[in-house]
Scaffold this motif. Structure first.
Motif, PDB file in Angstrom:
ATOM      1  N   GLN A  28      -3.709   4.492  -2.624  1.00  0.00           N
ATOM      2  CA  GLN A  28      -3.889   5.927  -2.398  1.00  0.00           C
ATOM      3  C   GLN A  28      -3.650   6.718  -3.675  1.00  0.00           C
ATOM      4  OE1 GLN A  28      -1.566   7.376   0.866  1.00  0.00           O
ATOM      5  NE2 GLN A  28      -2.476   9.397   0.799  1.00  0.00           N
ATOM      6  N   ALA A  29      -4.346   7.856  -3.774  1.00  0.00           N
ATOM      7  CA  ALA A  29      -4.131   8.819  -4.850  1.00  0.00           C
ATOM      8  C   ALA A  29      -3.992  10.199  -4.224  1.00  0.00           C
ATOM      9  CB  ALA A  29      -5.285   8.811  -5.839  1.00  0.00           C
ATOM     10  N   VAL A  43     -11.581  16.846  -9.559  1.00  0.00           N
ATOM     11  CA  VAL A  43     -10.705  15.993 -10.359  1.00  0.00           C
ATOM     12  C   VAL A  43     -11.232  14.564 -10.262  1.00  0.00           C
ATOM     13  CG1 VAL A  43      -8.353  15.159 -10.678  1.00  0.00           C
ATOM     14  CG2 VAL A  43      -8.736  17.492  -9.839  1.00  0.00           C
ATOM     15  N   LEU A  44     -11.693  14.024 -11.397  1.00  0.00           N
ATOM     16  CA  LEU A  44     -12.202  12.659 -11.431  1.00  0.00           C
ATOM     17  C   LEU A  44     -11.061  11.690 -11.712  1.00  0.00           C
ATOM     18  CD1 LEU A  44     -15.421  13.164 -13.582  1.00  0.00           C
ATOM     19  CD2 LEU A  44     -15.231  13.099 -11.100  1.00  0.00           C
ATOM     20  N   LEU A  45     -10.923  10.669 -10.873  1.00  0.00           N
ATOM     21  CA  LEU A  45      -9.923   9.623 -11.072  1.00  0.00           C
ATOM     22  C   LEU A  45     -10.631   8.405 -11.645  1.00  0.00           C
ATOM     23  CD1 LEU A  45      -8.029   9.833  -7.662  1.00  0.00           C
ATOM     24  CD2 LEU A  45      -7.729  11.233  -9.711  1.00  0.00           C
ATOM     25  N   SER A  46     -10.067   7.831 -12.698  1.00  0.00           N
ATOM     26  CA  SER A  46     -10.721   6.711 -13.378  1.00  0.00           C
ATOM     27  C   SER A  46      -9.784   5.530 -13.561  1.00  0.00           C
ATOM     28  CB  SER A  46     -11.204   7.144 -14.765  1.00  0.00           C
ATOM     29  OG  SER A  46     -12.123   8.199 -14.662  1.00  0.00           O
ATOM     30  N   PRO A  65      -7.473  16.599  -1.117  1.00  0.00           N
ATOM     31  CA  PRO A  65      -6.312  16.450  -1.992  1.00  0.00           C
ATOM     32  C   PRO A  65      -5.810  15.015  -2.129  1.00  0.00           C
ATOM     33  CG  PRO A  65      -5.624  17.278   0.126  1.00  0.00           C
ATOM     34  CD  PRO A  65      -7.130  17.217   0.155  1.00  0.00           C
ATOM     35  N   GLN A  66      -6.316  14.096  -1.298  1.00  0.00           N
ATOM     36  CA  GLN A  66      -5.901  12.697  -1.397  1.00  0.00           C
ATOM     37  C   GLN A  66      -7.050  11.782  -1.014  1.00  0.00           C
ATOM     38  OE1 GLN A  66      -2.600  12.636   1.304  1.00  0.00           O
ATOM     39  NE2 GLN A  66      -3.859  12.060   3.041  1.00  0.00           N
ATOM     40  N   TRP A  67      -6.943  10.514  -1.437  1.00  0.00           N
ATOM     41  CA  TRP A  67      -7.986   9.544  -1.141  1.00  0.00           C
ATOM     42  C   TRP A  67      -7.357   8.171  -1.007  1.00  0.00           C
ATOM     43  CZ3 TRP A  67     -12.609  10.703   0.437  1.00  0.00           C
ATOM     44  CH2 TRP A  67     -13.582   9.704   0.539  1.00  0.00           C
ATOM     45  N   SER A  68      -7.879   7.391  -0.075  1.00  0.00           N
ATOM     46  CA  SER A  68      -7.391   6.028   0.132  1.00  0.00           C
ATOM     47  C   SER A  68      -8.339   5.029  -0.521  1.00  0.00           C
ATOM     48  CB  SER A  68      -7.296   5.723   1.628  1.00  0.00           C
ATOM     49  OG  SER A  68      -6.321   6.539   2.219  1.00  0.00           O
ATOM     50  N   PHE A  69      -7.768   3.935  -1.019  1.00  0.00           N
ATOM     51  CA  PHE A  69      -8.519   2.880  -1.686  1.00  0.00           C
ATOM     52  C   PHE A  69      -8.153   1.535  -1.062  1.00  0.00           C
ATOM     53  CE2 PHE A  69      -7.135   5.841  -5.029  1.00  0.00           C
ATOM     54  CZ  PHE A  69      -8.348   6.287  -5.502  1.00  0.00           C
ATOM     55  N   ASP A  70      -8.901   0.539  -1.464  1.00  0.00           N
ATOM     56  CA  ASP A  70      -8.542  -0.853  -1.207  1.00  0.00           C
ATOM     57  C   ASP A  70      -8.977  -1.628  -2.447  1.00  0.00           C
ATOM     58  OD1 ASP A  70      -7.670  -3.175  -0.065  1.00  0.00           O
ATOM     59  OD2 ASP A  70      -9.368  -3.393   1.289  1.00  0.00           O
ATOM     60  N   LEU A  71      -8.317  -1.345  -3.568  1.00  0.00           N
ATOM     61  CA  LEU A  71      -8.645  -1.974  -4.845  1.00  0.00           C
ATOM     62  C   LEU A  71      -7.515  -2.922  -5.239  1.00  0.00           C
ATOM     63  CD1 LEU A  71      -9.916   1.178  -6.771  1.00  0.00           C
ATOM     64  CD2 LEU A  71     -11.285  -0.558  -5.610  1.00  0.00           C
ATOM     65  N   VAL A  72      -7.875  -4.086  -5.767  1.00  0.00           N
ATOM     66  CA  VAL A  72      -6.888  -5.102  -6.122  1.00  0.00           C
ATOM     67  C   VAL A  72      -7.067  -5.468  -7.593  1.00  0.00           C
ATOM     68  CG1 VAL A  72      -6.029  -7.415  -5.608  1.00  0.00           C
ATOM     69  CG2 VAL A  72      -6.955  -5.991  -3.768  1.00  0.00           C
ATOM     70  N   PHE A  73      -5.945  -5.489  -8.338  1.00  0.00           N
ATOM     71  CA  PHE A  73      -5.979  -5.784  -9.764  1.00  0.00           C
ATOM     72  C   PHE A  73      -5.027  -6.932 -10.088  1.00  0.00           C
ATOM     73  CE2 PHE A  73      -7.149  -1.377  -9.246  1.00  0.00           C
ATOM     74  CZ  PHE A  73      -8.263  -1.256 -10.062  1.00  0.00           C
ATOM     75  N   PRO A  74      -5.554  -7.987 -10.710  1.00  0.00           N
ATOM     76  CA  PRO A  74      -4.709  -9.122 -11.069  1.00  0.00           C
ATOM     77  C   PRO A  74      -4.114  -9.017 -12.478  1.00  0.00           C
ATOM     78  CG  PRO A  74      -6.987  -9.705 -11.420  1.00  0.00           C
ATOM     79  CD  PRO A  74      -6.973  -8.295 -10.860  1.00  0.00           C
ATOM     80  N   SER A  87      -0.314  16.676 -12.103  1.00  0.00           N
ATOM     81  CA  SER A  87      -0.286  15.218 -12.078  1.00  0.00           C
ATOM     82  C   SER A  87      -1.027  14.684 -10.859  1.00  0.00           C
ATOM     83  CB  SER A  87       1.164  14.724 -12.002  1.00  0.00           C
ATOM     84  OG  SER A  87       1.865  15.039 -13.170  1.00  0.00           O
ATOM     85  N   VAL A  88      -1.438  13.433 -10.961  1.00  0.00           N
ATOM     86  CA  VAL A  88      -1.985  12.705  -9.823  1.00  0.00           C
ATOM     87  C   VAL A  88      -1.031  11.543  -9.566  1.00  0.00           C
ATOM     88  CG1 VAL A  88      -3.910  11.349  -8.925  1.00  0.00           C
ATOM     89  CG2 VAL A  88      -4.362  13.343 -10.368  1.00  0.00           C
ATOM     90  N   TYR A  89      -0.693  11.336  -8.298  1.00  0.00           N
ATOM     91  CA  TYR A  89       0.231  10.278  -7.903  1.00  0.00           C
ATOM     92  C   TYR A  89      -0.548   9.154  -7.231  1.00  0.00           C
ATOM     93  CZ  TYR A  89       3.759  13.724  -8.927  1.00  0.00           C
ATOM     94  OH  TYR A  89       4.542  14.647  -9.564  1.00  0.00           O
ATOM     95  N   PHE A  90      -0.390   7.948  -7.767  1.00  0.00           N
ATOM     96  CA  PHE A  90      -1.046   6.759  -7.225  1.00  0.00           C
ATOM     97  C   PHE A  90       0.014   5.905  -6.545  1.00  0.00           C
ATOM     98  CE2 PHE A  90      -3.778   8.142 -10.653  1.00  0.00           C
ATOM     99  CZ  PHE A  90      -5.062   7.877 -10.201  1.00  0.00           C
ATOM    100  N   THR A  91      -0.325   5.344  -5.381  1.00  0.00           N
ATOM    101  CA  THR A  91       0.583   4.448  -4.696  1.00  0.00           C
ATOM    102  C   THR A  91      -0.155   3.200  -4.247  1.00  0.00           C
ATOM    103  OG1 THR A  91       0.235   5.544  -2.564  1.00  0.00           O
ATOM    104  CG2 THR A  91       2.118   6.292  -3.882  1.00  0.00           C
ATOM    105  N   GLY A  92       0.616   2.186  -3.950  1.00  0.00           N
ATOM    106  CA  GLY A  92       0.074   0.925  -3.491  1.00  0.00           C
ATOM    107  C   GLY A  92       1.200  -0.061  -3.311  1.00  0.00           C
TER     108      GLY A  92
END
Length: 110
Positions: A28-29, A43-46, A65-74, A87-92
């Motif tokens: 989420q962001a 607001v573009l998130l990259s 104001p918020q968006w959900s993701f399902d992105l995985v980074f190794p 600021s933008v707050y990212f969680t996961g």
């Protein structure tokens, strides 16, 4: 599983590196409080990984104001945004990597 969160301040791209043997699931962001009233400004998130930059969402403080993701980074990646007013707050969360790679991770390792 372990909670993960990161504040990405205006104009400050932030590198993120999952722990060894872990995958980082970006979930989420959320836009933080604005310094000025800029409700209509998109607001573009990259995400930048392996030298390639991808826009993953566009937020607006008055309607999205918020968006959900399902992105995985190794591995290490960089989060950024173009919002000059807050600021933008990212969680996961972090999870253990498995022996068999997820099929949807192949685009990340290109």
């Amino acid at each position: 599983m372990e909670f993960w969160g990161e504040e990405v301040k205006a104009g400050v791209p932030t590198k993120v590196k999952p722990h060894a043997g872990c995958l980082l699931h970006l979930s989420q962001a959320v836009l933080g409080e604005a310094k000025k009233d800029k409700a209509s400004e998109p607001v573009l998130l990259s995400v930048k990984i392996d030298g390639k930059k991808f826009v993953i969402a566009t937020l607006k403080s008055d309607s999205i104001p918020q968006w959900s993701f399902d992105l995985v980074f190794p591995k290490e990646f960089e989060l950024s945004h173009n919002w000059k007013h807050g600021s933008v707050y990212f969680t996961g969360y972090l999870s253990d990597a498995v022996d068999e790679p997820y099929p949807f991770l192949y685009f990340i390792s290109l």
